[in-house]
Design an enzyme around this catalytic site. Structure first.
Site, PDB file in Angstrom:
ATOM      1  N   ASP A   1       0.841  -1.201   0.000  1.00 12.27           N
ATOM      2  CA  ASP A   1       0.000   0.000   0.000  1.00 12.27           C
ATOM      3  C   ASP A   1       0.874   1.249   0.000  1.00 12.27           C
ATOM      4  OD1 ASP A   1       0.814  -0.474   2.756  1.00 12.27           O
ATOM      5  OD2 ASP A   1      -0.623   1.064   3.346  1.00 12.27           O
TER       6      ASP A   1
ATOM      7  N   GLU B   1       0.116  -1.094   5.653  1.00 11.33           N
ATOM      8  CA  GLU B   1       1.173  -0.709   6.588  1.00 11.33           C
ATOM      9  C   GLU B   1       1.153   0.781   6.862  1.00 11.33           C
ATOM     10  OE1 GLU B   1       5.307   0.623   7.748  1.00 11.33           O
ATOM     11  OE2 GLU B   1       4.039   1.231   6.068  1.00 11.33           O
TER      12      GLU B   1
END
Length: 420
Positions: free
Chosen positions: A83, A178
């Site tokens: 991400d 994350e």
């Protein structure tokens, strides 16, 4: 030898896929579009010859490179996240390739006069003569942490294509979310099955880190009272004024822009307010656990003081811990740091040992039973339009992964001889 164009092409194929995460979502992954890259990575891992390639219902990816030696070797892992930060848009990333960087200003976007300058970003001068990948000035790049993914997959591919390099069983893992603090929340450590791992999520070439912030998030809610302003005397209570008092009562120099090294801070990152109610959001960071707890207490005590002043519950504080300093879990097995340090040295780089002014999946994973130091991935200026990564740094990070695999398959007792 790691092929340069292959690294560039692989990295570009990842960063052009939008994987921005969303802190306001309750799903995992937090955005549907993260599946676009996750599914691509699964297919790519299979194509290069990895085994036991899996993706679960939350988009956590794992794969195995089997051992090619007959003697027992610790199972190790390498982890990165796919991400990108919601701090700045990751849609329509258009990476720019700067060959043989000359040490001067880089015009990212001529129309909008957006310039990446070494006068402001001095680290650029470390990479004169190298190939840089930058943004076009309108998005982030996504080197955090698609550079890490590029390096891990490229290293696994290299090991598969060079069986003369001896290594034990290696596990790789790629995680969603994350950037919003949830990358390790649903990571199955038992299924991963490694004795230790490394996150490839650092910045400058050479970085090796096993200390990070203790971290928490706080939502401060301030209640006011809305009354027609023409008839408000003695009746209206403006929550935004009270919120301002709260903000100004915290130490002004203990903020990100005034701290460095192991110094902690309060970071005010969001305010939404009306007369009737204002919400203030902070992140709290400190490497020292006692100082970390004291910072949380300060937020609570300040709320109590203001409530006493107003003789009502004007301010409430909700604090949630996010992660802790992984140093506590890694110090008892410092050989895993020493192996990485030796690997960095053997590929011709001077290791940079320093605490992370942030967190990685590894900080949470270390407390979940998977000790996880952090190694450079090469990018700079994360989470914004000035993000860039030198290709040579990605190549060196890939070489470090290969070297760690090789060293771990040798006699590691020498790294344990002076365990701290």
């Amino acid at each position: 030898m790691i092929e340069k164009q292959h690294i560039i092409d692989r990295f570009k194929s990842y960063v052009t896929i939008d994987t921005e995460s969303d802190p306001n979502s309750n799903t995992t992954p937090s955005t549907q579009k993260q599946w676009d890259l996750a599914n691509k990575l699964v297919e790519e891992l299979k194509q290069i010859g990895m085994e036991d390639v899996t993706i679960d219902d939350n988009a956590y990816i794992m794969a195995t490179l089997p051992s090619n030696v007959s003697h027992p070797v610790p199972v190790i892992g390498f982890i990165s996240h796919f991400d990108t930060s919601p701090d700045f848009t990751g849609a329509n990333v258009n990476p720019q390739i700067i060959e043989n960087y000359d040490g001067k200003d880089i015009v990212l976007n001529k129309e909008q006069d957006i310039v990446l300058s070494p006068e402001y970003f001095e680290d650029l001068l470390l990479y004169k003569g190298q190939t840089l990948i930058t943004t076009d000035g309108t998005t982030l790049l996504g080197a955090d942490d698609k550079a890490g993914i590029t390096e891990i997959i490229s290293a696994m591919e290299y090991l598969i294509n060079h069986p003369e390099i001896k290594h034990g069983k290696i596990r790789v893992g790629f995680t969603p979310d994350e950037e919003i603090g949830r990358g390790a929340h649903k990571f199955d450590v038992e299924k991963f099955g490694a004795e230790w791992a490394y996150t490839m999520d650092g910045s400058q070439v050479g970085e090796l880190e096993y200390e990070n912030f203790n971290a928490a998030g706080a939502v401060v809610t301030v209640k006011g009272k809305i009354v027609h302003p023409g008839y408000a005397k003695g009746k209206m209570i403006n929550s935004m004024y009270i919120a301002t008092d709260y903000i100004n009562s915290l130490p002004r120099l203990e903020t990100p822009e005034h701290t460095e090294g192991r110094e902690g801070f309060f970071h005010l990152h969001n305010i939404q307010g009306t007369v009737d109610e204002t919400k203030i959001q902070y992140i709290i960071r400190d490497h020292d656990r006692e100082h970390f707890e004291a910072r949380k207490e300060m937020l609570e005590e300040l709320a109590n003081d203001i409530n006493e002043q107003h003789q009502r519950e004007a301010v409430t504080v909700e604090i949630k811990d996010q992660y802790y300093n992984m140093r506590e879990k890694i110090r008892p097995m410092m050989h895993i740091v020493k192996i990485a340090k030796k690997a960095i040295e053997e590929v011709g780089i001077e290791p940079i040992m320093k605490p992370i002014r942030g967190g990685t999946d590894g900080s949470q994973l270390s407390f979940m039973g998977l000790p996880c130091p952090n190694i450079f991935a090469g990018g700079h200026n994360f989470h914004g339009r000035f993000e860039y990564v030198p290709v040579e740094s990605m190549i060196k990070a890939t070489e470090v992964i290969v070297k760690i695999a090789e060293l771990t398959a040798q006699d590691i007792s020498k790294f344990k001889s002076e365990e701290e």
